[in-house]
Design a protein around this motif. Structure first.
Motif, PDB file in Angstrom:
ATOM      1  N   GLY A 113      40.229  34.778  49.158  1.00  0.00           N
ATOM      2  CA  GLY A 113      41.545  35.233  48.736  1.00  0.00           C
ATOM      3  C   GLY A 113      42.495  35.279  49.923  1.00  0.00           C
ATOM      4  O   GLY A 113      42.087  35.097  51.077  1.00  0.00           O
ATOM      5  N   GLY A 127      32.148  41.598  38.953  1.00  0.00           N
ATOM      6  CA  GLY A 127      31.732  40.202  38.869  1.00  0.00           C
ATOM      7  C   GLY A 127      31.853  39.555  40.239  1.00  0.00           C
ATOM      8  O   GLY A 127      32.864  38.910  40.548  1.00  0.00           O
ATOM      9  N   HIS A 150      26.865  39.384  45.247  1.00  0.00           N
ATOM     10  CA  HIS A 150      26.038  38.564  44.368  1.00  0.00           C
ATOM     11  C   HIS A 150      24.797  38.143  45.143  1.00  0.00           C
ATOM     12  O   HIS A 150      24.900  37.710  46.300  1.00  0.00           O
ATOM     13  CB  HIS A 150      26.833  37.335  43.912  1.00  0.00           C
ATOM     14  CG  HIS A 150      26.246  36.635  42.733  1.00  0.00           C
ATOM     15  ND1 HIS A 150      25.021  35.999  42.779  1.00  0.00           N
ATOM     16  CD2 HIS A 150      26.718  36.467  41.467  1.00  0.00           C
ATOM     17  CE1 HIS A 150      24.764  35.464  41.602  1.00  0.00           C
ATOM     18  NE2 HIS A 150      25.766  35.744  40.778  1.00  0.00           N
ATOM     19  N   ASN A 181      36.151  38.516  46.788  1.00  0.00           N
ATOM     20  CA  ASN A 181      36.424  37.844  45.512  1.00  0.00           C
ATOM     21  C   ASN A 181      35.566  38.484  44.431  1.00  0.00           C
ATOM     22  O   ASN A 181      34.384  38.167  44.269  1.00  0.00           O
ATOM     23  CB  ASN A 181      36.097  36.349  45.610  1.00  0.00           C
ATOM     24  CG  ASN A 181      37.266  35.546  46.153  1.00  0.00           C
ATOM     25  OD1 ASN A 181      38.394  36.029  46.171  1.00  0.00           O
ATOM     26  ND2 ASN A 181      37.011  34.322  46.597  1.00  0.00           N
ATOM     27  N   VAL A 182      36.154  39.416  43.709  1.00  0.00           N
ATOM     28  CA  VAL A 182      35.432  40.137  42.655  1.00  0.00           C
ATOM     29  C   VAL A 182      36.268  40.128  41.387  1.00  0.00           C
ATOM     30  O   VAL A 182      37.463  40.424  41.404  1.00  0.00           O
ATOM     31  CB  VAL A 182      35.162  41.601  43.069  1.00  0.00           C
ATOM     32  CG1 VAL A 182      34.408  42.332  41.962  1.00  0.00           C
ATOM     33  CG2 VAL A 182      34.377  41.651  44.364  1.00  0.00           C
ATOM     34  N   GLN A 183      35.659  39.751  40.276  1.00  0.00           N
ATOM     35  CA  GLN A 183      36.327  39.806  38.976  1.00  0.00           C
ATOM     36  C   GLN A 183      35.915  41.110  38.292  1.00  0.00           C
ATOM     37  O   GLN A 183      34.727  41.404  38.175  1.00  0.00           O
ATOM     38  CB  GLN A 183      35.928  38.605  38.123  1.00  0.00           C
ATOM     39  CG  GLN A 183      36.471  37.279  38.638  1.00  0.00           C
ATOM     40  CD  GLN A 183      36.102  36.122  37.723  1.00  0.00           C
ATOM     41  OE1 GLN A 183      35.355  36.280  36.757  1.00  0.00           O
ATOM     42  NE2 GLN A 183      36.630  34.953  38.027  1.00  0.00           N
ATOM     43  N   PHE A 184      36.900  41.876  37.855  1.00  0.00           N
ATOM     44  CA  PHE A 184      36.623  43.162  37.222  1.00  0.00           C
ATOM     45  C   PHE A 184      36.631  43.026  35.704  1.00  0.00           C
ATOM     46  O   PHE A 184      37.498  42.373  35.131  1.00  0.00           O
ATOM     47  CB  PHE A 184      37.652  44.198  37.669  1.00  0.00           C
ATOM     48  CG  PHE A 184      37.584  44.502  39.139  1.00  0.00           C
ATOM     49  CD1 PHE A 184      36.685  45.431  39.625  1.00  0.00           C
ATOM     50  CD2 PHE A 184      38.392  43.817  40.035  1.00  0.00           C
ATOM     51  CE1 PHE A 184      36.599  45.702  40.978  1.00  0.00           C
ATOM     52  CE2 PHE A 184      38.322  44.078  41.396  1.00  0.00           C
ATOM     53  CZ  PHE A 184      37.420  45.022  41.868  1.00  0.00           C
ATOM     54  N   ARG A 185      35.644  43.668  35.063  1.00  0.00           N
ATOM     55  CA  ARG A 185      35.506  43.592  33.614  1.00  0.00           C
ATOM     56  C   ARG A 185      35.591  44.985  33.018  1.00  0.00           C
ATOM     57  O   ARG A 185      35.193  45.968  33.650  1.00  0.00           O
ATOM     58  CB  ARG A 185      34.172  42.944  33.249  1.00  0.00           C
ATOM     59  CG  ARG A 185      33.923  41.596  33.960  1.00  0.00           C
ATOM     60  CD  ARG A 185      32.638  40.962  33.460  1.00  0.00           C
ATOM     61  NE  ARG A 185      32.356  39.709  34.133  1.00  0.00           N
ATOM     62  CZ  ARG A 185      31.440  39.557  35.083  1.00  0.00           C
ATOM     63  NH1 ARG A 185      30.698  40.598  35.440  1.00  0.00           N
ATOM     64  NH2 ARG A 185      31.233  38.385  35.659  1.00  0.00           N
ATOM     65  N   ARG A 198      30.672  45.813  35.426  1.00  0.00           N
ATOM     66  CA  ARG A 198      32.046  45.980  35.897  1.00  0.00           C
ATOM     67  C   ARG A 198      32.427  45.003  37.012  1.00  0.00           C
ATOM     68  O   ARG A 198      33.520  44.451  37.015  1.00  0.00           O
ATOM     69  CB  ARG A 198      32.242  47.412  36.406  1.00  0.00           C
ATOM     70  CG  ARG A 198      33.660  47.666  36.902  1.00  0.00           C
ATOM     71  CD  ARG A 198      33.812  49.033  37.523  1.00  0.00           C
ATOM     72  NE  ARG A 198      35.148  49.236  38.034  1.00  0.00           N
ATOM     73  CZ  ARG A 198      35.518  50.235  38.834  1.00  0.00           C
ATOM     74  NH1 ARG A 198      34.624  51.130  39.202  1.00  0.00           N
ATOM     75  NH2 ARG A 198      36.748  50.340  39.256  1.00  0.00           N
ATOM     76  N   GLN A 253      31.642  36.989  43.048  1.00  0.00           N
ATOM     77  CA  GLN A 253      31.747  35.538  42.970  1.00  0.00           C
ATOM     78  C   GLN A 253      30.912  34.845  44.048  1.00  0.00           C
ATOM     79  O   GLN A 253      30.636  35.413  45.108  1.00  0.00           O
ATOM     80  CB  GLN A 253      33.214  35.120  43.119  1.00  0.00           C
ATOM     81  CG  GLN A 253      34.135  35.745  42.086  1.00  0.00           C
ATOM     82  CD  GLN A 253      33.746  35.381  40.663  1.00  0.00           C
ATOM     83  OE1 GLN A 253      33.858  34.230  40.252  1.00  0.00           O
ATOM     84  NE2 GLN A 253      33.284  36.368  39.902  1.00  0.00           N
TER      85      GLN A 253
END
Length: 258
Positions: free
Chosen positions: A126, A118, A184, A107-111, A116, A120
């Motif tokens: 997922g 994120g 994280h 679970n990674v949010q990309f920016r 880059r 979680q």
């Protein structure tokens, strides 16, 4: 007129050949749960005997090997676990699942700006991670699987997925390997009791080495059971070739038991 004895002998010979081939190559498999499917490749030990118990290793590929051909995931690492040394000294069941093209192990949010990745904390896994966890449990239910010797490993996206798998199932794995991955720091405490060997290239611009360093630092602060970090000063994102060449990699992994 064809000799029936000859035909029978030929059929037996072909079946024996196929059996031997399957025992030395990764077979194509599919894990189905409801309407969802996780494709994977399976390598059984030579002379596999279902009456015996074997270690089980799950290896997660990087983002470039995603898809649905059930082949690309063997690009990096497939040869290592199929090597003569592995087959002779560390007979194990090896599983390479394949992540679908639009999914991600962790679970990674990309920016697009700033940080880059994120990573979680908490939350539900997922779809592909859920399927992977189900697959792990499916193999834990097999009589020929040694429940005290389950291992996980992965590179890049797969390194991240490995750490997520550990935090979601910290009591399952005896040891793990994370190559150019990350997580994280708030998740680290959940797998501090699992031995993990981290690898990273110092010149990695895709997943900076800092992503492994901060996790290792937190594990060390928590007095983790067994944590190692190997950095390659001249390596970029591809630190897996160097990691796979480490003479102590296989003995270290398979030397651990829960």
């Amino acid at each position: 007129m064809i000799n029936k004895t000859y035909c029978l002998a030929l059929i037996i010979l072909v079946l024996q050949h196929l059996s031997m081939a399957q025992n030395n190559t990764y077979s194509k498999e599919a894990f189905v749960k409801g309407t969802d499917t996780l494709l994977y490749r399976l390598l059984l030990p030579e002379n596999f005997d279902p009456a015996k118990k074997y270690p089980v290793l799950f290896f997660l590929h990087g983002s470039g090997e995603r898809g649905n051909n059930n082949e690309a995931q063997l690009t990096h690492g497939g040869k290592l676990f199929q090597s003569e040394r592995m087959r002779k000294d560390f007979p194990a069941i090896v599983i390479f699942p394949q992540c679908p093209a639009k999914d991600f192990w962790a679970n990674v949010q990309f920016r697009n700006t700033g940080e880059r990745f994120g990573f979680q904390t908490g939350g539900e896994p997922g779809k592909v991670m859920s399927l992977l966890m189900e697959l792990v449990e499916d193999y834990r239910d097999q009589k020929y699987a040694d429940k005290d010797r389950f291992y996980a490993g992965g590179l890049s996206m797969g390194g991240m997925g490995t750490l997520e798998l550990l935090r979601r199932k910290p009591k399952v794995f005896a040891a793990a390997v994370s190559i150019c991955g990350g997580d994280h720091v708030d998740n680290v405490k959940k797998y501090r009791k699992v031995p993990v060997w981290f690898f990273h290239g110092e010149k990695d611009t895709t997943v900076p080495a800092e992503k492994s360093k901060v996790v290792v630092a937190e594990l060390q602060r928590l007095k983790a059971k067994d944590v190692k970090l190997t950095l390659y000063p001249e390596a970029g994102h591809n630190s897996w070739d160097a990691a796979f060449a480490e003479a102590e990699l296989l003995p270290w992994v398979f030397g651990h038991e829960r």
